[in-house]
Motif scaffolding. Sequence first.
Motif, PDB file in Angstrom:
ATOM      1  N   GLY A 106       6.624 -16.353  -4.773  1.00 47.90           N
ATOM      2  CA  GLY A 106       5.423 -16.943  -5.361  1.00 47.90           C
ATOM      3  C   GLY A 106       5.542 -17.182  -6.850  1.00 47.90           C
ATOM      4  N   ILE A 107       6.780 -17.196  -7.375  1.00 41.90           N
ATOM      5  CA  ILE A 107       7.022 -17.397  -8.807  1.00 41.90           C
ATOM      6  C   ILE A 107       7.725 -18.734  -9.006  1.00 41.90           C
ATOM      7  CG2 ILE A 107       8.115 -16.448 -10.875  1.00 41.90           C
ATOM      8  CD1 ILE A 107       8.113 -13.706  -9.432  1.00 41.90           C
ATOM      9  N   ASN A 108       7.251 -19.527  -9.936  1.00 43.75           N
ATOM     10  CA  ASN A 108       7.813 -20.855 -10.184  1.00 43.75           C
ATOM     11  C   ASN A 108       9.137 -20.749 -10.938  1.00 43.75           C
ATOM     12  OD1 ASN A 108       8.374 -23.511 -10.885  1.00 43.75           O
ATOM     13  ND2 ASN A 108       6.238 -23.996 -11.353  1.00 43.75           N
ATOM     14  N   PRO A 109      10.243 -21.255 -10.379  1.00 40.47           N
ATOM     15  CA  PRO A 109      11.545 -21.184 -11.073  1.00 40.47           C
ATOM     16  C   PRO A 109      11.542 -21.836 -12.453  1.00 40.47           C
ATOM     17  CG  PRO A 109      11.841 -21.845  -8.777  1.00 40.47           C
ATOM     18  CD  PRO A 109      10.361 -21.875  -9.046  1.00 40.47           C
ATOM     19  N   LYS A 110      10.618 -22.753 -12.685  1.00 43.30           N
ATOM     20  CA  LYS A 110      10.586 -23.459 -13.971  1.00 43.30           C
ATOM     21  C   LYS A 110      10.308 -22.522 -15.150  1.00 43.30           C
ATOM     22  CE  LYS A 110       9.199 -28.039 -12.274  1.00 43.30           C
ATOM     23  NZ  LYS A 110       8.152 -29.092 -12.325  1.00 43.30           N
ATOM     24  N   ILE A 111       9.622 -21.420 -14.894  1.00 39.33           N
ATOM     25  CA  ILE A 111       9.276 -20.532 -16.013  1.00 39.33           C
ATOM     26  C   ILE A 111      10.517 -19.865 -16.601  1.00 39.33           C
ATOM     27  CG2 ILE A 111       7.001 -20.069 -15.038  1.00 39.33           C
ATOM     28  CD1 ILE A 111       8.028 -17.232 -14.359  1.00 39.33           C
ATOM     29  N   PHE A 112      11.619 -19.890 -15.866  1.00 43.59           N
ATOM     30  CA  PHE A 112      12.864 -19.290 -16.349  1.00 43.59           C
ATOM     31  C   PHE A 112      13.754 -20.308 -17.073  1.00 43.59           C
ATOM     32  CE2 PHE A 112      11.753 -16.900 -12.431  1.00 43.59           C
ATOM     33  CZ  PHE A 112      11.477 -15.676 -13.023  1.00 43.59           C
ATOM     34  N   TYR A 156       9.652  -8.797 -13.374  1.00 45.94           N
ATOM     35  CA  TYR A 156       8.614  -9.281 -12.459  1.00 45.94           C
ATOM     36  C   TYR A 156       8.756  -8.673 -11.064  1.00 45.94           C
ATOM     37  CZ  TYR A 156       7.906 -12.876 -16.056  1.00 45.94           C
ATOM     38  OH  TYR A 156       7.665 -13.537 -17.235  1.00 45.94           O
ATOM     39  N   LEU A 157       9.993  -8.576 -10.593  1.00 51.44           N
ATOM     40  CA  LEU A 157      10.176  -8.054  -9.236  1.00 51.44           C
ATOM     41  C   LEU A 157      10.074  -6.532  -9.195  1.00 51.44           C
ATOM     42  CD1 LEU A 157      12.813 -10.266  -7.430  1.00 51.44           C
ATOM     43  CD2 LEU A 157      10.384 -10.572  -7.748  1.00 51.44           C
ATOM     44  N   ARG A 158      10.459  -5.879 -10.264  1.00 47.69           N
ATOM     45  CA  ARG A 158      10.382  -4.411 -10.293  1.00 47.69           C
ATOM     46  C   ARG A 158       8.963  -3.908 -10.544  1.00 47.69           C
ATOM     47  NH1 ARG A 158      15.598  -3.167 -13.859  1.00 47.69           N
ATOM     48  NH2 ARG A 158      17.016  -2.318 -12.296  1.00 47.69           N
ATOM     49  N   TYR A 159       8.244  -4.589 -11.446  1.00 48.05           N
ATOM     50  CA  TYR A 159       6.969  -4.052 -11.927  1.00 48.05           C
ATOM     51  C   TYR A 159       5.775  -4.984 -11.709  1.00 48.05           C
ATOM     52  CZ  TYR A 159      10.287  -1.096 -14.468  1.00 48.05           C
ATOM     53  OH  TYR A 159      11.310  -0.243 -14.800  1.00 48.05           O
ATOM     54  N   GLY A 160       6.030  -6.190 -11.256  1.00 45.94           N
ATOM     55  CA  GLY A 160       4.946  -7.153 -11.133  1.00 45.94           C
ATOM     56  C   GLY A 160       4.844  -8.033 -12.361  1.00 45.94           C
ATOM     57  N   ILE A 161       4.209  -9.162 -12.188  1.00 45.84           N
ATOM     58  CA  ILE A 161       4.067 -10.137 -13.275  1.00 45.84           C
ATOM     59  C   ILE A 161       3.005  -9.690 -14.272  1.00 45.84           C
ATOM     60  CG2 ILE A 161       3.336 -12.498 -13.796  1.00 45.84           C
ATOM     61  CD1 ILE A 161       4.522 -13.313 -11.091  1.00 45.84           C
ATOM     62  N   ILE A 512      -6.581 -11.833 -10.703  1.00 46.32           N
ATOM     63  CA  ILE A 512      -5.112 -11.787 -10.692  1.00 46.32           C
ATOM     64  C   ILE A 512      -4.534 -13.196 -10.645  1.00 46.32           C
ATOM     65  CG2 ILE A 512      -3.092 -10.999  -9.379  1.00 46.32           C
ATOM     66  CD1 ILE A 512      -4.907  -8.671  -8.379  1.00 46.32           C
ATOM     67  N   TRP A 513      -5.110 -14.044  -9.821  1.00 43.02           N
ATOM     68  CA  TRP A 513      -4.621 -15.422  -9.687  1.00 43.02           C
ATOM     69  C   TRP A 513      -4.694 -16.159 -11.021  1.00 43.02           C
ATOM     70  CZ3 TRP A 513      -1.601 -17.811  -6.513  1.00 43.02           C
ATOM     71  CH2 TRP A 513      -1.599 -19.199  -6.416  1.00 43.02           C
ATOM     72  N   ALA A 514      -5.781 -15.955 -11.748  1.00 45.04           N
ATOM     73  CA  ALA A 514      -5.928 -16.593 -13.059  1.00 45.04           C
ATOM     74  C   ALA A 514      -4.866 -16.071 -14.031  1.00 45.04           C
ATOM     75  CB  ALA A 514      -7.326 -16.332 -13.614  1.00 45.04           C
ATOM     76  N   ALA A 515      -4.593 -14.765 -13.977  1.00 41.14           N
ATOM     77  CA  ALA A 515      -3.589 -14.177 -14.876  1.00 41.14           C
ATOM     78  C   ALA A 515      -2.181 -14.645 -14.538  1.00 41.14           C
ATOM     79  CB  ALA A 515      -3.663 -12.651 -14.806  1.00 41.14           C
ATOM     80  N   MET A 516      -1.959 -15.022 -13.290  1.00 41.16           N
ATOM     81  CA  MET A 516      -0.634 -15.474 -12.853  1.00 41.16           C
ATOM     82  C   MET A 516      -0.437 -16.978 -13.045  1.00 41.16           C
ATOM     83  SD  MET A 516      -0.298 -13.335  -9.267  1.00 41.16           S
ATOM     84  CE  MET A 516       1.242 -14.143  -8.793  1.00 41.16           C
ATOM     85  N   LYS A 517      -1.418 -17.649 -13.598  1.00 39.09           N
ATOM     86  CA  LYS A 517      -1.413 -19.112 -13.652  1.00 39.09           C
ATOM     87  C   LYS A 517      -0.123 -19.708 -14.199  1.00 39.09           C
ATOM     88  CE  LYS A 517      -4.075 -23.047 -15.374  1.00 39.09           C
ATOM     89  NZ  LYS A 517      -5.288 -23.465 -16.131  1.00 39.09           N
ATOM     90  N   LYS A 518       0.340 -19.204 -15.331  1.00 36.86           N
ATOM     91  CA  LYS A 518       1.525 -19.820 -15.964  1.00 36.86           C
ATOM     92  C   LYS A 518       2.828 -19.437 -15.273  1.00 36.86           C
ATOM     93  CE  LYS A 518       2.357 -16.341 -19.562  1.00 36.86           C
ATOM     94  NZ  LYS A 518       2.467 -16.111 -21.021  1.00 36.86           N
ATOM     95  N   PHE A 519       2.743 -18.551 -14.286  1.00 37.34           N
ATOM     96  CA  PHE A 519       3.951 -18.109 -13.583  1.00 37.34           C
ATOM     97  C   PHE A 519       4.110 -18.764 -12.217  1.00 37.34           C
ATOM     98  CE2 PHE A 519       2.472 -14.678 -16.319  1.00 37.34           C
ATOM     99  CZ  PHE A 519       3.594 -14.448 -17.082  1.00 37.34           C
ATOM    100  N   ARG A 520       3.115 -19.526 -11.782  1.00 36.56           N
ATOM    101  CA  ARG A 520       3.166 -20.087 -10.436  1.00 36.56           C
ATOM    102  C   ARG A 520       3.345 -21.603 -10.442  1.00 36.56           C
ATOM    103  NH1 ARG A 520      -2.389 -21.294 -10.025  1.00 36.56           N
ATOM    104  NH2 ARG A 520      -3.750 -19.862 -11.131  1.00 36.56           N
TER     105      ARG A 520
END
Length: 520
Positions: A106-112, A156-161, A512-520
């Motif tokens: 559920g994480i957008n590859p573009k952010i990397f 992100y995978l160890r501790y969450g976004i 949570i969804w709002a906080a994850m906005k720039k990561f999705r």
Amino acid sequence: MKKLIRSLLILSIFVASCNWFKKPPLIGKVLSEHFKNKLYTKFDSVIYDSIFVRKRDSFASHFSNPKVLKAFYQLNGNDPVFVTNFFINGQLDTLQRYLGDSGLHGINPKIFQLEEMKVLLTKLTSNKATDLKQIYPVIADLELLSANAYLNYTNYLRYGIVNPRRVVSRYYINVRRPDSAKMMKTLSSVNLADTLAAVQPKSEQYLALQKAFIAAKDVSTKRVLSVNMERRRWQLPNLGTYFVQVNVPDFKLTWFDKLDTLITMKVVVGGKREKNYDEKWKAYKKSGNINDRPKNHETPLLYSKINSIQANPVWNIPVSIAQNEIYWMARKDPYYLSNSNINVYYKGKLLGEPDTINWTRYPSDKLPFKFKQGPGGGNALGKFKFIFDNDFSIYLHDTNNKSGFRLVDRAISHGCVRIENPLDFARLLVNSPYSYDKLRVQVDLPPIDSTHNSWYVKRMAERADTSKVFKMKSSWFGPKKPVPLIITYFTAWYQNNEIQYCPDVYSHDEQIWAAMKKFR
């Protein structure tokens, strides 16, 4: 002779200052041998360093942990650690493959900045540079973007976004978050592939949610699954295999023992906070008027350990309930307090006749009194209160009003958790037939073991004795060992070979969804 020695010394200092006979840096050696290209033997660390520092500073505002990255490279003399160690063996390619698959989480590859990294890796691999001035910025960019992406991905995978304590209202569970020492250790990994494989979530719950997420076509369903995958990435306290869980939006308590469920029951939880709560709170802070204060009875999300049971409990009425409810009921009905078995205390002393208090003399937000409801049939906590350490005066308890358990939406309490079958819960907690029979007798129930009937007979005789006033008293019991409790919040989970869903009663998914906005 002395002149000769002096001359040789001066010459050696001069030669050293000019970097004569200096071995090429490791990156130059690695690339020259790999490409069989002598160009890289002329790799100049001084020139590269100036370019790298400039690049690092320009990227800093876009990086999540610029201070950690700066400290890591200062520790390593600004050497291109990732390119030196992981370009030749293909582990930078492995990193990019993992980043490309981040959408499965559920994480957008573009952010990397994956596409930029691919271009840079292709340029370096092509070995077409004719001048090192062309290659220095390529290596610097690839180094910094790779290190930053690797650090973010593993975090992100160890501790969450997101950090739920900053995002979710009334979230008080101490989740572990990455600190600088942990991140430095991650950056110092000798094998990227091993670390990337190790950080992949492996719990049954996560993998089931992920499988459903990948297969889902409906946008709203994918959203719910993505948010709950994020929850499963958070590093919660170690609950062990024997613990009690209250899932607030499911209105359900479950006691787990490894893979077995010892008991499950309905619960009633705190009511939702008022609509437009944030705006009303700002207005209240501005006015200071207690009547402007918006209501928020949401049950706090927390971790603790159940350490005791109070049979025939006393209810220490919270200030908010005293101000907003008890006060007004007492003003309306002067006998409300005595009829409800509520005692009033002033400066720690019990007032003998609370029905004579002139409540109009006291504003509701400045009451000098404290209120306690004594044990008995009318007590709001029912016959049992299950106590655990917390800062919010929250506990699990019985109730004298069972109708709430018949509701679909059971978010109606002041914040505490009412449980449907308190007697069964108490039996598991004391985990002793002897103690359980004692507990039953205290709430006027006959013991299970007939050899303990004398306790019950005596209790009933005391209650029936009209020559004496029978006064209900609280009594205490405890588990042999405190039982971990987590009050948590999942709107999707794996159970009975399928994904279960429930409504987002407190709108935490939205937060949570709002906080994850720039990561999705």
